[in-house]
Design a protein around this motif. Structure first.
Motif, short mmCIF file in Angstrom:
data_model
loop_
_atom_site.label_atom_id
_atom_site.label_comp_id
_atom_site.label_asym_id
_atom_site.label_seq_id
_atom_site.Cartn_x
_atom_site.Cartn_y
_atom_site.Cartn_z
N LEU A 890 9.54 35.47 -37.99
CA LEU A 890 10.23 36.92 -37.84
C LEU A 890 10.80 37.17 -36.76
CD1 LEU A 890 6.86 38.22 -39.54
CD2 LEU A 890 8.90 38.06 -40.60
N ARG A 891 11.02 36.47 -36.08
CA ARG A 891 11.81 36.44 -34.61
C ARG A 891 13.19 36.16 -34.65
NH1 ARG A 891 9.86 37.26 -29.21
NH2 ARG A 891 7.84 36.47 -29.73
N THR A 892 14.13 37.13 -34.86
CA THR A 892 15.50 36.58 -34.96
C THR A 892 16.19 36.21 -33.82
OG1 THR A 892 17.56 37.33 -36.10
CG2 THR A 892 16.70 38.89 -34.70
N PRO A 893 17.01 35.39 -33.75
CA PRO A 893 17.84 34.83 -32.62
C PRO A 893 19.11 35.68 -32.32
CG PRO A 893 18.45 33.32 -34.39
CD PRO A 893 17.32 34.41 -34.99
N LEU A 894 19.13 36.31 -30.99
CA LEU A 894 19.86 37.39 -30.74
C LEU A 894 21.45 36.74 -30.26
CD1 LEU A 894 17.56 39.80 -28.89
CD2 LEU A 894 18.40 39.91 -31.36
N SER A 918 12.63 42.78 -27.65
CA SER A 918 13.74 42.16 -27.57
C SER A 918 14.01 41.61 -26.38
CB SER A 918 14.94 42.78 -28.43
OG SER A 918 14.40 42.72 -29.73
N GLU A 919 14.46 40.49 -25.92
CA GLU A 919 15.18 40.01 -24.41
C GLU A 919 16.51 39.23 -24.84
OE1 GLU A 919 14.23 41.36 -21.72
OE2 GLU A 919 12.42 42.41 -22.55
N VAL A 920 17.61 39.63 -24.06
CA VAL A 920 18.64 38.67 -24.14
C VAL A 920 18.82 38.02 -22.96
CG1 VAL A 920 21.25 39.25 -24.40
CG2 VAL A 920 19.73 40.95 -25.41
N VAL A 921 19.05 36.47 -23.42
CA VAL A 921 18.79 35.64 -22.41
C VAL A 921 20.51 35.28 -21.95
CG1 VAL A 921 18.32 33.09 -21.62
CG2 VAL A 921 16.84 34.56 -23.33
N ASN A 922 21.21 35.03 -22.91
CA ASN A 922 22.65 34.92 -22.79
C ASN A 922 23.49 36.20 -23.15
OD1 ASN A 922 22.31 32.04 -22.33
ND2 ASN A 922 22.13 32.00 -24.72
N ASP A 973 13.55 47.04 -31.91
CA ASP A 973 14.31 47.66 -30.87
C ASP A 973 15.59 47.24 -30.49
OD1 ASP A 973 13.59 45.17 -29.71
OD2 ASP A 973 12.67 45.88 -27.95
N ALA A 974 16.19 45.92 -31.25
CA ALA A 974 17.65 45.72 -31.14
C ALA A 974 18.47 45.90 -32.46
CB ALA A 974 17.31 44.10 -31.01
N ILE A 975 19.73 46.07 -32.04
CA ILE A 975 20.69 46.31 -32.87
C ILE A 975 22.00 45.34 -32.44
CG2 ILE A 975 22.70 47.85 -33.86
CD1 ILE A 975 20.75 50.32 -33.06
N GLY A 976 22.18 44.53 -33.65
CA GLY A 976 23.37 43.50 -33.24
C GLY A 976 24.49 44.09 -34.09
N LEU A 977 25.52 43.50 -33.05
CA LEU A 977 26.86 43.91 -33.31
C LEU A 977 27.98 43.07 -33.45
CD1 LEU A 977 27.52 46.80 -30.64
CD2 LEU A 977 26.45 47.17 -32.77
#
Length: 1028
Positions: A890-894, A918-922, A973-977
């Motif tokens: 259930l954890r999506t790769p951002l 959510s945390e963005v690494v790259n 808490d994340a929205i992908g574009l």
């Protein structure tokens, strides 16, 4: 040639080996290398237990020393010899005959033969490893039997991927067959001294197998000159290998399949006029239903009399399944267990049903679908016995190996504990499948966990909270019951005045799926002295995603339904309307138990809002639940669409006023609907124009106003799903998991919840090649596999919940599908739905998947579903290792998006629903914002709107041509574009213009401004791709 025959011929091309001169040369060269290596072993070399001391010690063998003699015969056997090798397993069996001089006449006793057999192979391995023509030599076992190891030889020449030679020893003419009679005991040790000596039929058969392994006359007679029979065997191997529960050491293998086919050919039940598929049907029917199995399968040799009645009785008394060798002295199916055979018959019957009922003759279901434990059984369990010395306290090998005895023991314990809850219990321990060397002995073979699959009989029995045992007067039975259940047993008086022993499994209603887990853990830990940490039951690992705190919000559904019943009664009692309310129907998924988070009663959403002193924070967002109202018929409705909508609004306002005046209920009105606060819930009233009902099924349906049409479809969908949920209680939890998965991977915009409900409904209505799922994780895994494996390009998915679709309806659906696909082919664009979901109320798939998912969205959905299904299957079979854990499903790769918007989690409408922060690494941070003070998730409600939804709508409105939004509607808490494709006509010049005018970082900063107060940060990962 029909489609089934065509598909089978293509499958045969894929799995059948081309016996080319190059491959034959590879086989002959490898065998020659093996022979030359063996020839280098000195004659009369003294072999002692020092070559494999641990193995000899563990099997309990004595007197194993011998002088080496070269094999007297080398013979190629197995599938290669009858040209029925089936990819991907390309192994050639090389049978080497052990010289009689290496054995004494009484070496059939006390595992001496097994010890010498192993030591002989150890010496062979030592010399084979010196050959430059051989890449490596590994140990394996014959049918998972650790006491009968064999050698796997990989040639240095890599002409064919996956090719190897199995060296299998044979013991032809070494022992007197009469000494290996099934009634004899050939293991003389301290364990059976002074007690009644038991026969050792399995041990004796293990030696007899090696004595008859060269005798393949029966198989050669039928297969060598009969192409269709070979094809049938190859296809049956494909069928069996796809089914983990039957392609196992205690059930079926390729050799036994060839024997069954040979039996049918010898009885003229299959003949040379038949095609391969006909032979397969006859074979499966024979396995599933033939009465011959109760007597056994026999092959009398020509010129000899049949096996005697006494010998038949002896065989049937020793083994549950008998396939007698033509000599009459040996049961070829001596490893097959009663449970394994029952499972085999069930699989064969299920396969025949697939061929009869499934689309295209069931080709996909029969030959292509992988049916492993995780997807087949409702409950899967692993037991870790590593270091559990009680396992082999009485020795590793008696008549059977200790692992096989434990399989039987655990099956007996679970069968008694689960009783009528379980339809099938499959216990299997593929312990010798792991990388193993005989030098390590047998004690290391407990590394692999024992695996259990349980199929539930029905949910009513599985979720039963009380098991009633024997009456108190039945002293012996009551004593046995207490002995089995221990402290869980208690004496109870029941409503019918009976006093009886019983076990009670107390739990909340939403936890009843855990009852079976509790029973299994209790009986296994009690009778096997295991800690619960060593017993893993795959059942509740994903429950965390559906919970609010410690409880499942589905527990409030009873309150919700009571509130709805009270409201619908009040609506029908309103008397001051020009037209009375004739029906009230719930539309929201919370009413049909498929909402991931059905609303909890809100302290402020009552008939009268009063200032209350509350001990805890109150959510400021109230989830409105839509309800559809229908009025009595009338001919006075206006004909103009705008006038109809205004009339509906006035009716709704009048209904709200009546509810306020008569019952003091709080109502808020807008131009489109009326919200009613009652019993802690917010009900949103929608009115269906009665003219829409009169046009159902007529050609004028297209004239129905779009709002009415949508309401009408939603009402039909709601009533159908509600009916399905009442038939399959586990349907709701499976849908909730599926919706949670889709939302957590940001697919909320492209896969609506009604589409997910229909996809899961399809699993229950068309379960073949399985039964309908009876556990949430199994149902969820099948949903993922349906999404990833279904042929969306060439097949519509038809969901017929009440069997309402006639043949003409199905033809109409197919015509609609072909029309859309034809249009797509002509224009090169998507015309109509890419995911074609047809129902009786929506034969053109316009309602839920008409606009989305698009082709690219579906491609992403399929990829994510396949990845999640593979991970779920992996986690079913092994412990959580490193990063691969249950929450990863259930954890999506951002990093799969071009840009990411991270929201302030304390400003989400429902922060308690957030699974992971959510945390963005790259990526590069291009905007950062502070949290707004104007919205708090826990305040007095000002309205029923959800602010993050407003943010999403604003972004869609302002940037819809720039990028596509991927979001989680349930509380992420994340929205992908992802950037939308741009198509410049003159590439170089346009690229320069784009670089000057269109800076993606500026766009993302503008996004941050639009979401000011909610957006925590915006990350840039990849620039837009400029297409030609």
């Amino acid at each position: 040639m029909d489609s089934m025959e065509f598909k089978l011929s293509e499958l045969l091309k894929e799995v059948q080996l081309n016996y080319s001169p190059q491959f034959s040369k590879l086989v002959n060269d490898t065998v020659s290398s093996i022979k030359s290596s063996i020839d280098k072993i000195p004659e009369d070399y003294k072999v002692t237990s020092d070559l494999a001391p641990n193995f000899v010690r563990d099997i309990g063998a004595d007197k194993v020393e011998f002088k080496f003699k070269k094999p007297s015969v080398f013979k190629i056997g197995g599938s290669y010899s009858i040209q029925s090798l089936t990819r991907p397993e390309l192994n050639v069996d090389l049978i080497i005959r052990l010289p009689k001089e290496c054995f004494h006449e009484k070496d059939y006793l006390n595992y001496r033969y097994h010890g010498k057999r192993c030591l002989y192979l150890c010496l062979l391995k030592k010399y084979l490893e010196k050959s430059s023509s051989i890449d490596r030599v590994e140990w394996s076992t014959l049918q998972n039997e650790a006491r009968k190891p064999l050698l796997i030889v990989y040639p240095a020449a890599k002409l064919v991927d996956g090719f190897f030679v199995r060296i299998i020893p044979s013991a032809t003419s070494i022992f007197n067959i009469a000494k290996l009679n099934l009634t004899r005991n050939n293991i003389h040790n301290s364990n059976n001294e002074g007690s009644s000596v038991q026969a050792t039929p399995k041990y004796n058969s293990s030696i007899l197998e090696d004595m008859f392994i060269e005798d393949t006359e029966l198989i050669n007679k039928f297969f060598l000159e009969w192409k269709e029979l070979r094809e049938a065997l190859i296809l049956l191997k494909v069928w069996a290998r796809q089914r983990s529960s039957i392609y196992a050491h205690d059930c079926l293998n390729g050799f036994l399949l060839s024997i069954i086919l040979a039996h049918l050919a010898s009885r003229q039940q299959i003949n040379k006029s038949m095609k391969a598929i006909e032979m397969i049907r006859i074979t499966l029917n024979f396995i599933a239903a033939s009465e011959t199995w109760s007597r056994g399968l026999y092959f009398p040799k020509e010129g000899q009399g049949n096996i005697t009645k006494e010998e038949r009785i002896q065989l049937k008394g020793s083994f549950p399944v008998v396939i007698c060798h033509p000599s009459g002295a040996f049961n070829l199916a001596f490893r097959m267990s009663r449970i394994g055979f029952t499972q085999l018959q069930d699989e064969a019957a299920s396969t025949l049903k697939c061929m009869e009922k499934c689309r295209g003759g069931g080709f996909e279901e029969v030959f292509m679908n992988k049916i492993d434990y995780a997807v087949k059984y409702d409950y899967c369990m692993r037991i870790n016995f590593k270091g559990h010395k009680e396992l082999y306290a009485s020795g590793f090998c008696s008549d059977e190996e200790c692992w096989r005895l434990y399989e039987e023991k655990i099956h007996a314990i679970l069968a008694k504990g689960l009783n009528d809850r379980a339809k099938f219990i499959r216990v299997i321990w593929r312990n010798a499948k792991c990388q193993w060397s005989v030098n390590d002995g047998l004690s290391v073979l407990d590394k692999e966990p024992l695996f259990i699959g349980i199929s539930v009989s029905n949910l009513e029995k599985a979720f039963r909270m009380v098991d009633i045992g024997p009456n108190a007067e039945s002293k012996e039975e009551a004593l046995e019951f207490r002995k089995f259940w221990g402290e869980k047993s208690e004496l109870r008086r029941f409503k019918d005045s009976r006093i009886a022993e019983s076990t009670v499994w107390e739990c909340q209603k939403w936890e009843r799926h855990l009852i079976l887990k509790k029973i299994a853990e209790h009986v296994l830990s009690r009778h096997l002295s295991l800690s619960k940490e060593n017993i893993v039951v795959v059942v509740d690992q994903l429950d965390f995603s559906l919970a609010h705190g410690a409880a499942d919000p589905i527990s409030h559904s009873g309150n919700l339904l009571e509130a709805f019943d009270a409201l619908s009664k009040r609506l029908r009692l309103i008397g001051n309307l020009p037209l009375k309310v004739s029906s009230v129907q719930p539309l929201d998924s919370a009413f049909r138990f498929t909402s991931v988070f059905p609303p909890e009663p809100h302290h402020l959403a009552n008939e009268k809002i009063e200032s209350l002193r509350l001990n805890k924070l109150v959510p400021s967002c109230i989830q409105p639940l839509e309800i559809m109202i229908q009025l009595e018929g009338s001919g006075n409705w206006p004909m103009d669409e705008i006038a109809i909508e205004k009339t509906k609004s006035s009716f709704l306002i009048q209904i709200g006023e009546s509810l306020q005046k008569k019952w003091g209920m709080t109502c808020t009105a807008t131009e489109d609907d009326v919200d009613v606060l009652m019993s802690g819930y917010a009900f949103r009233l929608k009115l269906l124009h009665e003219r829409a009902l009169s046009l159902i099924g007529s050609d004028q349906r297209s004239r129905v106003h779009s709002a009415d049409k949508k309401l009408l479809i939603r009402s039909q969908h709601a009533s159908m799903i509600n009916g399905l949920q009442s038939l399959y209680p586990i349907y709701g939890p499976v849908v909730r998991l599926a919706k949670r998965w889709a939302a957590s991977h940001l697919f909320s915009a492209c896969l609506v919840e009604e589409a997910i409900e229909l996809l899961v409904a399809y699993l229950f209505l068309n379960p073949l090649p399985f039964d309908a799922p009876c556990s949430r994780i199994t149902g969820f895994l099948r949903f993922l596999q349906l999404l990833s494996n279904y042929d969306w390009t060439f097949s519509p998915l038809v969901v017929d919940i009440n069997n309402d679709l006639s043949q003409s309806d199905k033809k109409e659906i197919n015509d609609n599908f072909l029309l859309r696909r034809k249009g797509q082919g002509e224009n090169g664009e998507n015309v109509g739905p890419v995911m074609f979901l047809a129902t009786v109320y929506d034969k053109a798939s316009e309602a839920w998947t008409g606009l989305s998912p698009s082709a690219l969205e579906l491609k992403r959905l399929v990829a994510y579903a396949r990845s999640s299904a593979n991970l779920l299957t992996k986690l079913t079979f092994q412990d959580e290792i490193g990063p691969f854990r249950w929450e990863c499903i259930l954890r999506t790769p951002l990093n799969n998006y071009d840009a990411i918007i991270i929201l302030h989690k304390d400003k989400l409408a429902y922060p308690q629903r957030l699974l992971f922060s959510s945390e963005v690494v790259n990526g590069t941070q291009v905007a950062k914002g502070h949290a707004s003070k104007f919205f708090q998730p826990f305040l007095l409600p000002k309205d029923l709107k959800c602010r993050p939804e407003e943010l999403k709508n604003k972004l869609l409105k302002e940037f819809s041509t720039t990028f596509q939004l991927w979001h989680d509607s349930l509380g992420g808490d994340a929205i992908g574009l992802t950037w939308r494709k741009s198509n410049p006509t003159k590439k170089r010049k346009q690229e320069e213009v784009v670089e000057e005018e269109y800076d993606p970082r500026k766009v993302l900063k503008a996004v941050g401004e639009v979401g000011k107060g909610f957006v925590r940060s915006v990350y840039f990962l990849r620039p837009p791709r400029i297409a030609n």
